[in-house]
Design a protein around this motif. Structure first.
Motif, PDB file in Angstrom:
ATOM      1  N   GLU A   1      -7.456 -21.872  16.949  1.00  0.00           N
ATOM      2  CA  GLU A   1      -8.881 -21.806  16.693  1.00  0.00           C
ATOM      3  C   GLU A   1      -9.508 -20.624  17.426  1.00  0.00           C
ATOM      4  N   VAL A   2     -10.507 -20.017  16.803  1.00  0.00           N
ATOM      5  CA  VAL A   2     -11.234 -18.900  17.390  1.00  0.00           C
ATOM      6  C   VAL A   2     -12.721 -19.143  17.181  1.00  0.00           C
ATOM      7  N   PRO A   3     -13.566 -18.588  18.058  1.00  0.00           N
ATOM      8  CA  PRO A   3     -15.015 -18.714  17.850  1.00  0.00           C
ATOM      9  C   PRO A   3     -15.456 -18.008  16.566  1.00  0.00           C
ATOM     10  N   GLN A   4     -16.525 -18.503  16.004  1.00  0.00           N
ATOM     11  CA  GLN A   4     -17.021 -17.943  14.750  1.00  0.00           C
ATOM     12  C   GLN A   4     -17.510 -16.522  14.912  1.00  0.00           C
ATOM     13  N   ASP A   5     -18.055 -16.177  16.090  1.00  0.00           N
ATOM     14  CA  ASP A   5     -18.589 -14.823  16.280  1.00  0.00           C
ATOM     15  C   ASP A   5     -17.497 -13.768  16.357  1.00  0.00           C
ATOM     16  N   GLU A   6     -16.234 -14.162  16.586  1.00  0.00           N
ATOM     17  CA  GLU A   6     -15.138 -13.194  16.625  1.00  0.00           C
ATOM     18  C   GLU A   6     -14.625 -12.833  15.237  1.00  0.00           C
ATOM     19  N   ILE A   7     -15.055 -13.550  14.232  1.00  0.00           N
ATOM     20  CA  ILE A   7     -14.622 -13.268  12.860  1.00  0.00           C
ATOM     21  C   ILE A   7     -15.687 -12.394  12.213  1.00  0.00           C
ATOM     22  N   GLY A   8     -15.321 -11.163  11.906  1.00  0.00           N
ATOM     23  CA  GLY A   8     -16.297 -10.227  11.363  1.00  0.00           C
ATOM     24  C   GLY A   8     -16.655 -10.480   9.916  1.00  0.00           C
ATOM     25  N   GLN A   9     -15.687 -10.874   9.112  1.00  0.00           N
ATOM     26  CA  GLN A   9     -15.902 -11.078   7.682  1.00  0.00           C
ATOM     27  C   GLN A   9     -15.136 -12.317   7.238  1.00  0.00           C
ATOM     28  N   PRO A  10     -15.435 -12.831   6.072  1.00  0.00           N
ATOM     29  CA  PRO A  10     -14.745 -14.046   5.616  1.00  0.00           C
ATOM     30  C   PRO A  10     -13.235 -13.848   5.569  1.00  0.00           C
ATOM     31  N   LEU A  11     -12.513 -14.861   5.974  1.00  0.00           N
ATOM     32  CA  LEU A  11     -11.056 -14.781   6.029  1.00  0.00           C
ATOM     33  C   LEU A  11     -10.452 -14.897   4.630  1.00  0.00           C
ATOM     34  N   LYS A  12      -9.404 -14.089   4.414  1.00  0.00           N
ATOM     35  CA  LYS A  12      -8.619 -14.200   3.190  1.00  0.00           C
ATOM     36  C   LYS A  12      -7.640 -15.364   3.330  1.00  0.00           C
ATOM     37  N   PRO A  13      -7.280 -15.998   2.242  1.00  0.00           N
ATOM     38  CA  PRO A  13      -6.426 -17.180   2.353  1.00  0.00           C
ATOM     39  C   PRO A  13      -4.939 -16.834   2.351  1.00  0.00           C
ATOM     40  N   VAL A  14      -4.163 -17.736   2.910  1.00  0.00           N
ATOM     41  CA  VAL A  14      -2.700 -17.713   2.783  1.00  0.00           C
ATOM     42  C   VAL A  14      -2.351 -18.503   1.533  1.00  0.00           C
ATOM     43  N   LEU A  15      -1.706 -17.856   0.583  1.00  0.00           N
ATOM     44  CA  LEU A  15      -1.416 -18.512  -0.686  1.00  0.00           C
ATOM     45  C   LEU A  15      -0.328 -19.565  -0.533  1.00  0.00           C
ATOM     46  N   ARG A  16       0.763 -19.217   0.141  1.00  0.00           N
ATOM     47  CA  ARG A  16       1.863 -20.167   0.310  1.00  0.00           C
ATOM     48  C   ARG A  16       2.846 -19.612   1.340  1.00  0.00           C
ATOM     49  N   VAL A  17       3.716 -20.472   1.773  1.00  0.00           N
ATOM     50  CA  VAL A  17       4.818 -20.055   2.628  1.00  0.00           C
ATOM     51  C   VAL A  17       5.926 -19.497   1.744  1.00  0.00           C
ATOM     52  N   ALA A  18       6.467 -18.342   2.120  1.00  0.00           N
ATOM     53  CA  ALA A  18       7.463 -17.664   1.286  1.00  0.00           C
ATOM     54  C   ALA A  18       8.722 -18.517   1.145  1.00  0.00           C
ATOM     55  N   SER A  19       9.213 -18.596  -0.072  1.00  0.00           N
ATOM     56  CA  SER A  19      10.458 -19.314  -0.351  1.00  0.00           C
ATOM     57  C   SER A  19      11.621 -18.335  -0.399  1.00  0.00           C
ATOM     58  N   ASP A  20      12.799 -18.838  -0.693  1.00  0.00           N
ATOM     59  CA  ASP A  20      13.968 -17.960  -0.784  1.00  0.00           C
ATOM     60  C   ASP A  20      13.821 -16.973  -1.940  1.00  0.00           C
ATOM     61  N   ILE A  21      13.211 -17.411  -3.024  1.00  0.00           N
ATOM     62  CA  ILE A  21      13.012 -16.504  -4.162  1.00  0.00           C
ATOM     63  C   ILE A  21      12.033 -15.390  -3.781  1.00  0.00           C
ATOM     64  N   ASP A  22      10.990 -15.755  -3.040  1.00  0.00           N
ATOM     65  CA  ASP A  22      10.033 -14.738  -2.597  1.00  0.00           C
ATOM     66  C   ASP A  22      10.689 -13.727  -1.665  1.00  0.00           C
ATOM     67  N   LEU A  23      11.535 -14.189  -0.792  1.00  0.00           N
ATOM     68  CA  LEU A  23      12.215 -13.271   0.135  1.00  0.00           C
ATOM     69  C   LEU A  23      13.162 -12.338  -0.609  1.00  0.00           C
ATOM     70  N   GLN A  24      13.852 -12.859  -1.652  1.00  0.00           N
ATOM     71  CA  GLN A  24      14.726 -11.999  -2.449  1.00  0.00           C
ATOM     72  C   GLN A  24      13.927 -10.949  -3.193  1.00  0.00           C
ATOM     73  N   LEU A  25      12.754 -11.338  -3.715  1.00  0.00           N
ATOM     74  CA  LEU A  25      11.890 -10.374  -4.406  1.00  0.00           C
ATOM     75  C   LEU A  25      11.381  -9.307  -3.440  1.00  0.00           C
ATOM     76  N   ALA A  26      11.071  -9.696  -2.199  1.00  0.00           N
ATOM     77  CA  ALA A  26      10.621  -8.720  -1.206  1.00  0.00           C
ATOM     78  C   ALA A  26      11.727  -7.714  -0.891  1.00  0.00           C
ATOM     79  N   ASP A  27      12.983  -8.175  -0.832  1.00  0.00           N
ATOM     80  CA  ASP A  27      14.090  -7.249  -0.588  1.00  0.00           C
ATOM     81  C   ASP A  27      14.252  -6.268  -1.760  1.00  0.00           C
ATOM     82  N   ASP A  28      14.095  -6.766  -2.989  1.00  0.00           N
ATOM     83  CA  ASP A  28      14.212  -5.880  -4.155  1.00  0.00           C
ATOM     84  C   ASP A  28      13.101  -4.828  -4.167  1.00  0.00           C
ATOM     85  N   LEU A  29      11.895  -5.223  -3.759  1.00  0.00           N
ATOM     86  CA  LEU A  29      10.789  -4.261  -3.706  1.00  0.00           C
ATOM     87  C   LEU A  29      11.020  -3.204  -2.628  1.00  0.00           C
ATOM     88  N   ALA A  30      11.633  -3.600  -1.526  1.00  0.00           N
ATOM     89  CA  ALA A  30      11.947  -2.631  -0.470  1.00  0.00           C
ATOM     90  C   ALA A  30      12.975  -1.609  -0.964  1.00  0.00           C
TER      91      ALA A  30
END
Length: 406
Positions: A50-79
């Motif tokens: 947790e952090v104080p509200q005044d330390e957040i300059g702009q609205p936070l972007k969301p985390v869509l999901r935790v990366a799965s094995d398929i996501d990690l394989q796709l990240a390696d292919d993009l690299a």
């Protein structure tokens, strides 16, 4: 207070905060996040907090999901695609003769576009380069110019100290580094020694600047005379990481003392109170010198005690002595025989002197008569020899005269 989770991206200079959205996400997980550029994958560097509200300059972007094995394989292919695109990037820059240095290519996880990073000293007209890259790779191209520090951070490497580059290992925003920081740390003002791989002043100069500044504000200045039981000592140099001072006595002996072990004299305290500043220590007591593990210092303290009339012995314990105090038998016999011989000679000389003193006056008179006769006899012999010489001379003179007459 809002709950955030920090995520580190490959080409970002610092961690970015995102809204975890009640996901079971922990440190060291890979997260798929929605950013201003699109969808990206990054590494979670800490558990949600947790952090104080005044330390957040702009609205936070969301985390869509935790990366799965398929996501990690796709990240390696993009690299891998980024590495292949780097070859075309260098080739086109060389063909167009542009004053830029290709650094890296990043394919966003969502496939929206590819970001091309380059370093250049001045502004570059890369419009034709963007067209050629788009037609060659069939993807939307985004050009991003970075500085030499960011280039070094992305490429990585090792510094002069043998450790990994600070910008790569610690990351974070680059803060300004000035030559004053090098002066405060007593470093040589040689650009080759205080510059990093990027050619700019080393980032570590800022890390230790505050420590050096704080130590010098509490320690006495260099070349200051310090009172010690062994006399005046001058501050030769500082050992800031250990908070020690190197002192040099008038006889040339050098030793180190901790700043915390030094004390302030009454005069120093009075002067500091009058000027309204902190009192800097100017004395070293006897107990501080005794704690220094140095044979030279111990001998110097023993010599000081001898001058003050303190019986300190020879400084050796019975275990440190190489030989006992008893004399060997043969040496003792030789010494006794020498002593007897010397005593016998002294007695003989004494007895001779005693006989001379014990003689009677008549004996002394007889001895004087004998001495006179000896002198007289020696005088007569001398006269006879002189007469013989005169006679021989007369004969030598008369012989030529006789020959002339003949």
């Amino acid at each position: 207070m809002p709950l955030v989770v920090p995520v580190k991206f490959t080409y970002a200079s610092r961690d970015l905060w995102f809204d975890p959205q009640d996901l079971d996400i922990l440190e060291a997980d890979y997260a798929i996040c929605s950013t201003e550029r699109g969808t990206e994958i990054g590494l979670v560097t800490a558990d949600p907090f947790e952090v104080p509200q005044d330390e957040i300059g702009q609205p936070l972007k969301p985390v869509l999901r935790v990366a799965s094995d398929i996501d990690l394989q796709l990240a390696d292919d993009l690299a891998i695609q980024g590495d292949e695109a780097m070859v075309d990037f260098r080739r086109l820059v060389k063909e167009l003769d542009l004053e830029m240095k290709p650094v890296g290519v990043e394919y966003l996880f969502g496939g929206e576009k590819a970001v091309f990073y380059f370093a250049a000293e001045e502004r570059v007209d890369f419009r034709q380069l963007v067209k050629d890259l788009s037609s060659t790779l069939h993807i939307r191209v985004d050009m991003r110019q970075i500085g030499v520090r960011d280039e070094t951070r992305l490429v990585g490497g090792y510094a002069q100290c043998g450790q990994e580059l600070c910008c790569t290992r610690f990351g974070g925003q680059f803060e300004p580094v000035s030559i004053r920081m090098a002066k405060e740390q007593d470093l040589p003002l040689n650009s080759s020694k205080i510059s990093g791989v990027c050619g700019r002043l080393m980032c570590c100069l800022r890390y230790e600047f505050e420590a050096y500044k704080d130590f010098k504000s509490r320690a006495p200045k260099k070349k200051t005379l310090i009172d010690t039981p062994l006399g005046k000592a001058r501050i030769q140099e500082y050992d800031t990481p250990r908070e020690q001072l190197v002192l040099r006595l008038e006889n040339g002996k050098v030793f180190k003392v901790n700043l915390a072990d030094m004390t302030c004299s009454e005069g120093c305290k009075k002067k500091a109170a009058e000027q309204g500043c902190n009192c800097r220590p100017d004395c070293v007591t006897r107990d501080v010198l005794e704690r220094i593990e140095s044979p030279e210092m111990r001998l110097a303290l023993m010599e000081l005690d001898r001058e003050n009339g303190v019986d300190v012995g020879d400084g050796l314990s019975s275990a440190d002595r190489l030989a006992g105090t008893s004399m060997p038998k043969r040496r003792r016999r030789d010494a006794e025989s020498d002593a007897r011989a010397g005593q016998g000679q002294g007695e003989g000389r004494g007895r001779g002197k005693g006989r001379g003193k014990a003689e009677t006056p008549e004996a002394e008179g007889a001895a004087d008569g004998r001495r006179r006769r000896k002198r007289a006899g020696s005088g007569d012999a001398t006269d006879v020899a002189a007469a013989g010489k005169n006679a021989s001379r007369e004969r030598e003179v008369q012989q030529p005269q006789q020959q002339n007459r003949g």
